[in-house]
Design a protein around this motif. Structure first.
Motif, short mmCIF file in Angstrom:
data_model
loop_
_atom_site.label_atom_id
_atom_site.label_comp_id
_atom_site.label_asym_id
_atom_site.label_seq_id
_atom_site.Cartn_x
_atom_site.Cartn_y
_atom_site.Cartn_z
N GLU A 1 0.82 -1.22 0.00
CA GLU A 1 0.00 0.00 0.00
C GLU A 1 0.85 1.26 0.00
O GLU A 1 0.45 2.28 -0.58
CB GLU A 1 -0.94 0.01 1.20
N THR A 2 2.02 1.23 0.64
CA THR A 2 2.87 2.42 0.73
C THR A 2 3.99 2.42 -0.31
O THR A 2 4.74 3.40 -0.40
CB THR A 2 3.47 2.55 2.14
N LEU A 3 4.10 1.37 -1.09
CA LEU A 3 5.22 1.23 -2.02
C LEU A 3 5.30 2.36 -3.03
O LEU A 3 6.37 2.93 -3.26
CB LEU A 3 5.14 -0.12 -2.75
N ASN A 4 4.19 2.73 -3.66
CA ASN A 4 4.22 3.78 -4.67
C ASN A 4 4.70 5.10 -4.08
O ASN A 4 5.51 5.81 -4.70
CB ASN A 4 2.86 3.95 -5.34
N ASP A 5 4.21 5.46 -2.89
CA ASP A 5 4.65 6.70 -2.25
C ASP A 5 6.14 6.65 -1.94
O ASP A 5 6.86 7.64 -2.14
CB ASP A 5 3.86 6.96 -0.97
N ASP A 6 6.61 5.51 -1.44
CA ASP A 6 8.04 5.37 -1.12
C ASP A 6 8.90 5.47 -2.37
O ASP A 6 9.95 6.12 -2.37
CB ASP A 6 8.30 4.05 -0.40
N LEU A 7 8.48 4.82 -3.45
CA LEU A 7 9.22 4.89 -4.71
C LEU A 7 9.21 6.31 -5.27
O LEU A 7 10.23 6.81 -5.77
CB LEU A 7 8.66 3.91 -5.73
N ASN A 8 8.07 6.98 -5.19
CA ASN A 8 7.99 8.35 -5.68
C ASN A 8 8.91 9.28 -4.90
O ASN A 8 9.54 10.17 -5.48
CB ASN A 8 6.55 8.87 -5.64
N ALA A 9 9.02 9.07 -3.60
CA ALA A 9 9.93 9.88 -2.78
C ALA A 9 11.38 9.66 -3.22
O ALA A 9 12.16 10.61 -3.33
CB ALA A 9 9.76 9.55 -1.30
N ALA A 10 11.75 8.41 -3.49
CA ALA A 10 13.10 8.12 -3.97
C ALA A 10 13.35 8.73 -5.34
O ALA A 10 14.42 9.30 -5.60
CB ALA A 10 13.32 6.61 -4.00
N ILE A 11 12.36 8.66 -6.21
CA ILE A 11 12.48 9.25 -7.54
C ILE A 11 12.64 10.76 -7.44
O ILE A 11 13.46 11.36 -8.14
CB ILE A 11 11.26 8.88 -8.42
N ASP A 12 11.88 11.38 -6.55
CA ASP A 12 12.00 12.82 -6.35
C ASP A 12 13.40 13.20 -5.89
O ASP A 12 13.96 14.20 -6.35
CB ASP A 12 10.96 13.32 -5.34
N ARG A 13 13.97 12.41 -4.99
CA ARG A 13 15.33 12.69 -4.52
C ARG A 13 16.33 12.58 -5.67
O ARG A 13 17.21 13.42 -5.82
CB ARG A 13 15.73 11.73 -3.41
N LEU A 14 16.19 11.54 -6.48
CA LEU A 14 17.08 11.39 -7.62
C LEU A 14 16.89 12.53 -8.62
O LEU A 14 17.86 13.05 -9.17
CB LEU A 14 16.85 10.04 -8.31
N HIS A 15 15.65 12.91 -8.82
CA HIS A 15 15.37 14.00 -9.76
C HIS A 15 16.00 15.31 -9.28
O HIS A 15 16.57 16.05 -10.07
CB HIS A 15 13.86 14.17 -9.96
N SER A 16 15.93 15.59 -7.99
CA SER A 16 16.53 16.82 -7.47
C SER A 16 18.05 16.79 -7.63
O SER A 16 18.67 17.83 -7.87
CB SER A 16 16.15 17.06 -6.01
N MET A 17 18.65 15.63 -7.53
CA MET A 17 20.09 15.51 -7.76
C MET A 17 20.41 15.79 -9.23
O MET A 17 21.45 16.38 -9.54
CB MET A 17 20.58 14.11 -7.37
N LYS A 18 19.55 15.37 -10.10
CA LYS A 18 19.77 15.55 -11.53
C LYS A 18 19.69 17.02 -11.91
O LYS A 18 20.46 17.50 -12.73
CB LYS A 18 18.71 14.75 -12.31
N THR A 19 18.76 17.75 -11.32
CA THR A 19 18.56 19.14 -11.71
C THR A 19 19.54 20.09 -11.03
O THR A 19 19.73 21.20 -11.50
CB THR A 19 17.11 19.59 -11.41
N ASP A 20 20.15 19.68 -9.93
CA ASP A 20 21.17 20.51 -9.30
C ASP A 20 22.40 20.53 -10.18
O ASP A 20 22.81 19.51 -10.73
CB ASP A 20 21.55 19.97 -7.91
N THR A 21 22.99 21.70 -10.32
CA THR A 21 24.20 21.79 -11.12
C THR A 21 25.42 21.75 -10.23
O THR A 21 25.40 22.28 -9.11
CB THR A 21 24.22 23.08 -11.95
N ILE A 22 26.44 21.13 -10.71
CA ILE A 22 27.71 21.07 -10.00
C ILE A 22 28.69 21.90 -10.81
O ILE A 22 28.91 21.62 -11.99
CB ILE A 22 28.20 19.63 -9.86
#
Length: 100
Positions: free
Chosen positions: A75-96
């Motif tokens: 029941e909570t899997l989709n929310d947990d996966l979406n949170a992980a995806i969001d974290r990865l996405h924020s890493m992608k959009t941050d510039t180094i």
């Protein structure tokens, strides 16, 4: 670094496929699961061991079955996966920036 992440995602995907198969076919044994999923026996066994440690499946004489915690996990899997995806996405959009 990214290669290690990709391997972890592959392992997680296999664990989820094994869990889905247990849910749909419980009780189910390693040999049948290996045949259905196309994974070698040792990889199915490893996934089952991890799922057992997470208290999502348990072994029986007839094969693996789900536990009381499996439904809540699903029941909570989709929310947990979406949170992980969001974290990865924020890493992608941050510039180094690299200084010359």
């Amino acid at each position: 670094m990214i290669g290690k992440l990709e391997k972890e995602v592959d392992v997680l995907e296999r664990h989820m496929n094994v869990l889905k198969t247990v849910i749909a076919n419980e009780p189910i044994g390693i040999v049948k699961m290996s045949t259905e999923l196309g994974y070698p026996h040792h990889k199915v066994r490893y996934s089952l061991r991890n799922l057992e440690e997470a208290d999502l499946v348990e072994p029986t004489e007839q094969g693996a079955v789900t536990t009381d915690k499996t439904e809540m996990f699903v029941e909570t899997l989709n929310d947990d996966l979406n949170a992980a995806i969001d974290r990865l996405h924020s890493m992608k959009t941050d510039t180094i920036e690299i200084s010359p």
